[in-house]
Design a protein around this motif. Structure first.
Motif, short mmCIF file in Angstrom:
data_model
loop_
_atom_site.label_atom_id
_atom_site.label_comp_id
_atom_site.label_asym_id
_atom_site.label_seq_id
_atom_site.Cartn_x
_atom_site.Cartn_y
_atom_site.Cartn_z
N ILE A 68 -8.93 67.46 8.70
CA ILE A 68 -9.31 66.25 7.97
C ILE A 68 -8.17 65.24 8.04
N GLY A 69 -8.48 64.05 8.52
CA GLY A 69 -7.48 62.99 8.54
C GLY A 69 -7.45 62.23 7.23
N ILE A 70 -6.27 62.00 6.72
CA ILE A 70 -6.09 61.21 5.49
C ILE A 70 -5.58 59.83 5.88
N VAL A 71 -6.32 58.80 5.55
CA VAL A 71 -5.87 57.42 5.77
C VAL A 71 -5.55 56.84 4.40
N THR A 72 -4.30 56.50 4.19
CA THR A 72 -3.85 56.12 2.85
C THR A 72 -3.34 54.69 2.79
N ALA A 73 -3.69 54.02 1.70
CA ALA A 73 -3.20 52.66 1.43
C ALA A 73 -2.13 52.70 0.34
N PHE A 74 -1.43 53.83 0.23
CA PHE A 74 -0.41 53.95 -0.81
C PHE A 74 0.70 52.93 -0.67
N ASN A 75 1.02 52.26 -1.75
CA ASN A 75 2.35 51.71 -1.99
C ASN A 75 2.56 51.67 -3.49
N ASP A 76 3.79 51.64 -3.94
CA ASP A 76 4.01 51.70 -5.39
C ASP A 76 4.33 50.34 -6.00
N MET A 77 4.05 49.27 -5.24
CA MET A 77 4.05 47.93 -5.83
C MET A 77 2.68 47.60 -6.40
N LEU A 78 1.64 48.10 -5.77
CA LEU A 78 0.27 47.85 -6.19
C LEU A 78 -0.15 48.93 -7.18
N SER A 79 -0.37 48.55 -8.43
CA SER A 79 -0.59 49.54 -9.49
C SER A 79 -1.77 50.45 -9.20
N ALA A 80 -2.85 49.90 -8.63
CA ALA A 80 -4.03 50.71 -8.36
C ALA A 80 -3.76 51.79 -7.32
N HIS A 81 -2.80 51.55 -6.43
CA HIS A 81 -2.56 52.47 -5.32
C HIS A 81 -1.33 53.34 -5.54
N GLN A 82 -0.56 53.07 -6.58
CA GLN A 82 0.62 53.89 -6.86
C GLN A 82 0.30 55.38 -7.04
N PRO A 83 -0.83 55.73 -7.69
CA PRO A 83 -1.12 57.15 -7.84
C PRO A 83 -1.31 57.89 -6.52
N TYR A 84 -1.60 57.18 -5.44
CA TYR A 84 -1.84 57.84 -4.16
C TYR A 84 -0.61 58.53 -3.59
N GLU A 85 0.57 58.26 -4.16
CA GLU A 85 1.79 58.87 -3.65
C GLU A 85 1.68 60.39 -3.57
N SER A 86 1.05 60.98 -4.58
CA SER A 86 0.98 62.45 -4.65
C SER A 86 -0.30 63.02 -4.06
N ALA A 110 -1.51 47.34 2.08
CA ALA A 110 -2.27 47.15 0.84
C ALA A 110 -1.60 46.06 0.03
N MET A 111 -1.95 44.83 0.31
CA MET A 111 -1.37 43.72 -0.45
C MET A 111 -2.16 43.52 -1.73
N CYS A 112 -1.54 42.93 -2.72
CA CYS A 112 -2.17 42.73 -4.01
C CYS A 112 -2.44 41.25 -4.22
N ASP A 113 -3.70 40.91 -4.33
CA ASP A 113 -4.06 39.51 -4.59
C ASP A 113 -3.53 39.04 -5.93
N GLY A 114 -3.38 39.96 -6.87
CA GLY A 114 -2.84 39.58 -8.18
C GLY A 114 -1.41 39.11 -8.09
#
Length: 608
Positions: A68-86, A110-114
């Motif tokens: 299974i390939g995992i494609v991740t948009a993790f970064n820890d600047m974007l609050s919605a994607h910060q949990p993806y770290e783990s 994963a840029m944040c429009d906010g």
């Protein structure tokens, strides 16, 4: 089925016949001609598992174990994607528990429009979707994978992942959400303080404190903008596990759902028992289901572009007429900010996705006979997940709303039509989100105030030049001009003018997105100014009519007068991206109109 929903679906099926058949043929060809590890040379395969642990290496040597390939948009600047770290390690272990392997196939931006609202970086936002789509396809291009898990939530990220994933439509894939942050300061209070700041009644410190109380932790923003609209759409289209969209990141149920997503995608591979490729989950009926659910909840106007683009990636041709006709037939059954006072956590607590889908299914507004990642039939999504004695179980969801101010019934809707209206006239075609606009504000006929940069409005506001009825026209904001940025910097100013009693509207070839609020905004105008749209000839004082009741969008200036005018627009591409300028220019110049999906080149489609 509701007659209008069925008629629109039939029309889409007929319109898409040739392109959909071509897509499914390519999907079948890709499945049957060397797209798995068996097609790789020994050197290729050795490269592919060189860094794996011994157990995974041994599994990948065999041809009966799924990878299974995992494609991740993790970064820890974007609050919605910060949990993806783990997430990758958790997903890998879950796959191992069912005899499979998982590898991180790639990352996507994963840029944040906010963060970029009102900043130069916002002009890269829509373009980032194409970069994400390409990056997704690149990650899946190694012929190492039998399925994929897609980690993305926000704005252009989900559509980009979906477009890229559909270029490998023979593979089963699940989206894995991370959930919204818990409720902070009410969104209505945040909006009030923004307007006070625009009027100079509070200082920057007070504004920042309010914003920090609203955006306060990991997770998706709690208002019903594009991010949460994405999640709702994915679930109704059967691309996420039932009830998984709006579980908070720190809820134990979240981790259980993530593990189940990994195990389920293994079952959906050809090595499993329920082979279900994503190219068959995304069908004409599932696309209509996504549109209907968004209309019934007043979802983001951004999805009028993204659904069109993603559908085309699967050979399905959808246009704004389809959205408009469905919106006239689909009632509004949810009130979530900016369409009401509640946030997405309140929506979830009031019955959430299980209640919404049951209500729409029972009214014949959704197609039940569709493939989903949970099995055949959308009725499965009327159940909601629970942890019972530590085990993940799905139980029947509520049959009545637990808060009728947030979720109501089809029989007693908040309004009889959906949250979207198509506007047409001599200015072109635009969309307007009316679910958050009070009835008395839905028709505006007033003189134009013309600008070509949203930053120019504040000086007019501060000078009192806007204390009157007006239609603010922001031109040169289309996808070819400067990437079609969102123009939320205008919202507090226009909202203040409306509160003063003036009749105010916005007209632009740019975007306002999922947070489009109480001021009527005719957005995504096509043709854009740079493509010869009539908006390029609008001048200060011209009378404009924006009528969200009849769908009229008219410049009330004679043809003879317009014939004497030159287009008042230039190419607004700015040289402020340093070494990235040429790439930006190349991407921007290839964007098409938002009604055709605002897609860049067809390079993604050539990856088969």
């Amino acid at each position: 089925m509701h007659s209008v929903v069925q008629a629109v679906t039939d029309r889409i099926i007929a319109r898409s016949k040739a392109s959909r058949e071509g897509y499914l043929a390519a999907l079948n060809d890709a499945r049957n001609h060397g797209v798995h590890r068996s097609s790789l040379s020994c050197g290729n395969l050795a490269h592919g598992f060189a860094a794996c642990n011994p157990d995974d290496k041994n599994a990948l040597r065999q041809l009966n174990k799924a990878n299974i390939g995992i494609v991740t948009a993790f970064n820890d600047m974007l609050s919605a994607h910060q949990p993806y770290e783990s997430y990758p390690e958790l997903l890998k272990k879950a796959c191992q528990e069912v005899g499979s392997v998982a590898q991180v196939a790639g990352g996507v931006p994963a840029m944040c429009d906010g963060v970029t609202q009102g900043q130069p970086g916002m002009e890269l936002s829509l373009l980032s979707r194409e970069v994400i789509a390409m990056a997704t396809a690149v990650g899946l291009s190694h012929n190492m994978f039998d399925g994929a898990l897609l980690l993305g939530i926000c704005d252009k990220i989900v559509p980009g992942l979906l477009i890229g994933a559909l270029s490998f439509g023979h593979l089963p894939m699940l989206f894995v959400p991370a959930g919204p942050m818990k409720s902070g300061i009410p969104n209505k209070e945040k909006a009030r303080i923004r307007q006070q700041f625009a009027q100079g009644k509070v200082d920057r410190a007070q504004l920042l404190e309010a914003e920090a109380q609203s955006y306060h932790s990991a997770g998706t923003c709690t208002f019903y903008g594009t991010a949460n609209s994405n999640q709702l759409m994915l679930e109704v289209m059967g691309l996420q596990l039932p009830g998984s969209s709006f579980v908070n990141p720190d809820d134990p149920l979240r981790e259980a759902l993530n593990k189940m997503a990994a195990k389920q995608v293994c079952r959906l591979t050809e090595m499993g028992t329920q082979y279900t490729p994503i190219g068959e989950v995304v069908s004409e009926k599932s696309v209509v289901n996504g549109i209907v659910a968004l209309l019934a909840t007043g979802g983001s106007t951004n999805l009028t572009m993204h659904i069109v683009a993603a559908a085309r990636a699967a050979g399905i041709i959808v246009n704004w007429d389809d959205f408009s006709e469905l919106s006239d037939a689909v009632p509004l059954v949810a009130r979530v900010y900016p369409n009401g006072h509640a946030d997405i956590n309140h929506f979830h607590a009031a019955g959430g996705m299980a209640y919404l889908i049951k209500e729409l299914l029972d009214a014949g507004l959704l197609h039940e006979d569709v493939n989903t990642v949970a099995g055949f039939g959308l009725r499965r999504y009327t159940q909601e997940p629970k942890l019972l004695d530590g085990e993940l179980r799905w139980v029947d969801g509520p049959t009545t709303s637990l808060d009728t101010e947030v979720l109501t019934s089809v029989a007693s809707p908040f309004q009889n039509n959906g949250g979207l209206k198509l506007l047409k006239g001599n200015l072109g075609r635009a969309v307007i989100k009316v679910s958050a606009v009070q009835a008395q504000h839905r028709v505006v006929e007033a003189p134009a105030v013309v600008i070509d940069d949203q930053n120019k409005l504040d000086a007019l506001f501060q000078a009192g030049a806007l204390d009157r009825d007006c239609v603010v026209v922001v031109k040169g904001q289309g996808p070819k001009a400067n990437g079609m940025p969102e123009l939320h910097k205008l919202t507090p100013l226009l909202g203040t003018l409306q509160d003063k009693g003036f009749k105010v509207a916005l007209l632009t070839d740019g975007r306002m997105s999922g947070a489009s609020g109480k001021v009527p905004a005719a957005i995504h105008l096509t043709p854009e100014a740079l493509d010869g749209g009539l908006i390029a000839k609008v001048q200060d004082g011209d009378l404009i009519r924006v009528d969200a009741l009849t769908g009229e969008l008219s410049l009330l200036v004679s043809e003879a007068e317009l014939a004497t005018r030159a287009a008042g627009i230039v190419d607004l591409h700015r040289s402020r991206y340093g070494m990235g300028r040429e790439l930006f220019s190349a991407l921007r110049s290839n964007l098409s109109s938002p009604e055709t999906g605002a897609r860049c080149t067809n390079a993604i489609d050539e990856l088969y």
